[in-house]
Design a protein around this motif. Structure first.
Motif, PDB file in Angstrom:
ATOM      1  N   GLN A   1       0.867  -1.225   0.170  1.00 44.54           N
ATOM      2  CA  GLN A   1      -0.063   0.017   0.123  1.00 44.54           C
ATOM      3  C   GLN A   1       0.843   1.350   0.066  1.00 44.54           C
ATOM      4  OE1 GLN A   1      -2.815   0.047   3.263  1.00 44.54           O
ATOM      5  NE2 GLN A   1      -3.487   2.367   2.833  1.00 44.54           N
ATOM      6  N   VAL A   2       0.711   2.244  -0.830  1.00 42.78           N
ATOM      7  CA  VAL A   2       1.335   3.294  -0.921  1.00 42.78           C
ATOM      8  C   VAL A   2       0.987   4.037   0.215  1.00 42.78           C
ATOM      9  CG1 VAL A   2       1.864   5.481  -2.315  1.00 42.78           C
ATOM     10  CG2 VAL A   2       1.485   3.315  -3.335  1.00 42.78           C
ATOM     11  N   GLN A   3       2.050   4.777   0.960  1.00 45.25           N
ATOM     12  CA  GLN A   3       2.022   5.778   1.874  1.00 45.25           C
ATOM     13  C   GLN A   3       2.833   6.871   1.804  1.00 45.25           C
ATOM     14  OE1 GLN A   3       1.891   3.572   5.684  1.00 45.25           O
ATOM     15  NE2 GLN A   3      -0.299   4.083   5.871  1.00 45.25           N
ATOM     16  N   LEU A   4       2.518   8.178   2.029  1.00 45.49           N
ATOM     17  CA  LEU A   4       3.553   9.231   1.838  1.00 45.49           C
ATOM     18  C   LEU A   4       3.212  10.043   3.186  1.00 45.49           C
ATOM     19  CD1 LEU A   4       2.890  10.564  -1.952  1.00 45.49           C
ATOM     20  CD2 LEU A   4       5.027   9.166  -0.867  1.00 45.49           C
ATOM     21  N   VAL A   5       4.025  10.132   4.113  1.00 44.58           N
ATOM     22  CA  VAL A   5       3.849  10.714   5.535  1.00 44.58           C
ATOM     23  C   VAL A   5       4.776  11.970   5.700  1.00 44.58           C
ATOM     24  CG1 VAL A   5       3.611  10.365   7.916  1.00 44.58           C
ATOM     25  CG2 VAL A   5       2.826   8.640   6.461  1.00 44.58           C
ATOM     26  N   GLU A   6       4.557  12.945   5.431  1.00 46.68           N
ATOM     27  CA  GLU A   6       5.185  14.393   5.668  1.00 46.68           C
ATOM     28  C   GLU A   6       5.341  14.767   7.090  1.00 46.68           C
ATOM     29  OE1 GLU A   6       3.303  14.156   1.709  1.00 46.68           O
ATOM     30  OE2 GLU A   6       2.664  14.188   3.411  1.00 46.68           O
ATOM     31  N   SER A   7       6.340  15.337   7.664  1.00 41.66           N
ATOM     32  CA  SER A   7       6.346  15.911   9.111  1.00 41.66           C
ATOM     33  C   SER A   7       7.354  17.055   8.899  1.00 41.66           C
ATOM     34  CB  SER A   7       6.647  14.776   9.982  1.00 41.66           C
ATOM     35  OG  SER A   7       7.791  14.148   9.591  1.00 41.66           O
ATOM     36  N   GLY A   8       7.458  17.709  10.020  1.00 40.48           N
ATOM     37  CA  GLY A   8       8.493  18.593  10.352  1.00 40.48           C
ATOM     38  C   GLY A   8       8.052  20.198   9.974  1.00 40.48           C
ATOM     39  N   GLY A   9       6.988  20.285   9.739  1.00 42.22           N
ATOM     40  CA  GLY A   9       6.400  21.744   9.456  1.00 42.22           C
ATOM     41  C   GLY A   9       6.182  22.522  10.707  1.00 42.22           C
ATOM     42  N   GLY A  10       5.813  23.637  10.663  1.00 46.02           N
ATOM     43  CA  GLY A  10       5.425  24.269  12.035  1.00 46.02           C
ATOM     44  C   GLY A  10       5.446  25.808  11.553  1.00 46.02           C
ATOM     45  N   LEU A  11       5.384  26.650  12.779  1.00 45.56           N
ATOM     46  CA  LEU A  11       5.413  28.081  12.484  1.00 45.56           C
ATOM     47  C   LEU A  11       6.749  28.759  12.835  1.00 45.56           C
ATOM     48  CD1 LEU A  11       4.161  30.917  12.439  1.00 45.56           C
ATOM     49  CD2 LEU A  11       3.409  30.369  15.024  1.00 45.56           C
ATOM     50  N   VAL A  12       7.368  29.483  12.045  1.00 45.32           N
ATOM     51  CA  VAL A  12       8.927  30.124  12.394  1.00 45.32           C
ATOM     52  C   VAL A  12       8.761  31.426  11.951  1.00 45.32           C
ATOM     53  CG1 VAL A  12      10.025  27.917  12.386  1.00 45.32           C
ATOM     54  CG2 VAL A  12       9.809  29.103  10.255  1.00 45.32           C
ATOM     55  N   GLN A  13       9.731  32.140  12.692  1.00 43.32           N
ATOM     56  CA  GLN A  13       9.981  33.618  12.007  1.00 43.32           C
ATOM     57  C   GLN A  13      10.676  33.771  10.814  1.00 43.32           C
ATOM     58  OE1 GLN A  13      11.489  35.490  15.248  1.00 43.32           O
ATOM     59  NE2 GLN A  13       9.666  35.924  16.401  1.00 43.32           N
ATOM     60  N   PRO A  14      10.541  34.668  10.033  1.00 46.93           N
ATOM     61  CA  PRO A  14      11.333  34.875   8.836  1.00 46.93           C
ATOM     62  C   PRO A  14      12.936  34.956   9.092  1.00 46.93           C
ATOM     63  CG  PRO A  14       9.811  36.502   8.865  1.00 46.93           C
ATOM     64  CD  PRO A  14       9.684  35.957  10.297  1.00 46.93           C
ATOM     65  N   GLY A  15      13.607  34.004   8.297  1.00 50.58           N
ATOM     66  CA  GLY A  15      14.899  33.747   8.506  1.00 50.58           C
ATOM     67  C   GLY A  15      15.166  32.510   9.293  1.00 50.58           C
ATOM     68  N   GLY A  16      14.025  31.967   9.799  1.00 50.45           N
ATOM     69  CA  GLY A  16      14.384  30.664  10.513  1.00 50.45           C
ATOM     70  C   GLY A  16      14.632  29.631   9.521  1.00 50.45           C
ATOM     71  N   SER A  17      14.580  28.368  10.236  1.00 47.55           N
ATOM     72  CA  SER A  17      15.037  27.072   9.475  1.00 47.55           C
ATOM     73  C   SER A  17      14.054  26.135  10.047  1.00 47.55           C
ATOM     74  CB  SER A  17      16.368  26.645   9.680  1.00 47.55           C
ATOM     75  OG  SER A  17      17.131  27.456   9.281  1.00 47.55           O
ATOM     76  N   SER A  21      10.630  16.120   6.475  1.00 51.46           N
ATOM     77  CA  SER A  21      10.941  14.555   6.314  1.00 51.46           C
ATOM     78  C   SER A  21       9.730  14.062   5.680  1.00 51.46           C
ATOM     79  CB  SER A  21      11.148  13.883   7.587  1.00 51.46           C
ATOM     80  OG  SER A  21      12.331  14.448   8.341  1.00 51.46           O
ATOM     81  N   CYS A  22       9.834  13.002   4.875  1.00 51.19           N
ATOM     82  CA  CYS A  22       8.607  12.470   4.099  1.00 51.19           C
ATOM     83  C   CYS A  22       9.160  10.921   4.285  1.00 51.19           C
ATOM     84  CB  CYS A  22       8.563  12.965   2.730  1.00 51.19           C
ATOM     85  SG  CYS A  22       7.487  11.826   2.032  1.00 51.19           S
ATOM     86  N   VAL A  23       8.413   9.796   5.171  1.00 49.67           N
ATOM     87  CA  VAL A  23       8.488   8.515   4.821  1.00 49.67           C
ATOM     88  C   VAL A  23       7.742   7.963   3.909  1.00 49.67           C
ATOM     89  CG1 VAL A  23       8.261   6.394   6.150  1.00 49.67           C
ATOM     90  CG2 VAL A  23       8.974   8.540   7.323  1.00 49.67           C
ATOM     91  N   ASN A  75      13.831   4.913   2.815  1.00 52.78           N
ATOM     92  CA  ASN A  75      12.543   5.292   2.481  1.00 52.78           C
ATOM     93  C   ASN A  75      12.178   6.826   2.766  1.00 52.78           C
ATOM     94  OD1 ASN A  75      12.399   5.059   5.234  1.00 52.78           O
ATOM     95  ND2 ASN A  75      10.692   3.700   5.351  1.00 52.78           N
ATOM     96  N   THR A  76      13.167   7.504   3.127  1.00 56.51           N
ATOM     97  CA  THR A  76      12.956   8.884   3.659  1.00 56.51           C
ATOM     98  C   THR A  76      13.519   9.969   2.851  1.00 56.51           C
ATOM     99  OG1 THR A  76      12.770   7.836   5.998  1.00 56.51           O
ATOM    100  CG2 THR A  76      12.820  10.491   5.653  1.00 56.51           C
ATOM    101  N   LEU A  77      12.876  10.873   2.355  1.00 59.23           N
ATOM    102  CA  LEU A  77      13.112  12.260   1.965  1.00 59.23           C
ATOM    103  C   LEU A  77      12.987  13.496   2.700  1.00 59.23           C
ATOM    104  CD1 LEU A  77      13.438  13.196  -1.262  1.00 59.23           C
ATOM    105  CD2 LEU A  77      11.084  13.691  -1.172  1.00 59.23           C
ATOM    106  N   TYR A  78      14.029  14.206   2.561  1.00 57.31           N
ATOM    107  CA  TYR A  78      14.370  15.354   3.640  1.00 57.31           C
ATOM    108  C   TYR A  78      14.349  16.682   2.444  1.00 57.31           C
ATOM    109  CZ  TYR A  78      15.968  11.650   6.660  1.00 57.31           C
ATOM    110  OH  TYR A  78      16.129  10.662   7.247  1.00 57.31           O
ATOM    111  N   LEU A  79      13.936  17.781   3.355  1.00 57.86           N
ATOM    112  CA  LEU A  79      14.139  18.977   2.767  1.00 57.86           C
ATOM    113  C   LEU A  79      14.315  20.099   4.072  1.00 57.86           C
ATOM    114  CD1 LEU A  79      13.588  20.722   0.113  1.00 57.86           C
ATOM    115  CD2 LEU A  79      11.425  21.417   1.040  1.00 57.86           C
TER     116      LEU A  79
END
Length: 113
Positions: A1-17, A21-23, A75-79
């Motif tokens: 079964q195909v799954q794409l699970v993204e994570s790691g987002g959030g609220l940050v200030q300009p200039g932040g990092s 991740s995507c499993v 199995n993990t893609l990063y940005l």
């Protein structure tokens, strides 16, 4: 079964990092061409970074020099996203490049003071 699970987002200030991740539970991930896409409110989904089966990388002009795409052999893609700007605010998705019809839920990235 195909799954794409993204994570790691959030609220940050300009200039932040942030590091997204995507499993990806897809066949042949280690040799798959993959991409990170984003969709801002009222806009079409766009490809912001991709990595080929030979690990060559391409970036949209709007993120070049600030974002780095990578993936492991399993199995993990990063940005990695640095020097974030308000215009980077969007829901971020991973998928094959070109994309499958199936999409995950995405992860929300909000850049704001």
């Amino acid at each position: 079964q195909v799954q794409l699970v993204e994570s790691g987002g959030g609220l940050v200030q300009p200039g932040g990092s942030l590091r997204l991740s995507c499993v990806a539970s897809i066949s042949g991930f280690s040799i798959a061409a993959m991409g990170w896409y984003r969709q801002a409110p009222g806009k079409q989904r766009e490809l912001v970074a991709d990595i080929s089966m030979t690990y060559s990388k391409n970036y949209a002009d709007s993120v070049k020099g600030r974002f780095t795409i990578s993936k492991d052999a399993r199995n993990t893609l990063y940005l990695q996203m640095n020097n974030l700007k308000p215009e980077d605010t969007a829901v971020y998705f991973c998928n094959r490049n070109p994309p499958m019809s199936f999409w995950g839920q995405g992860t929300q990235v909000t850049i704001s003071t």
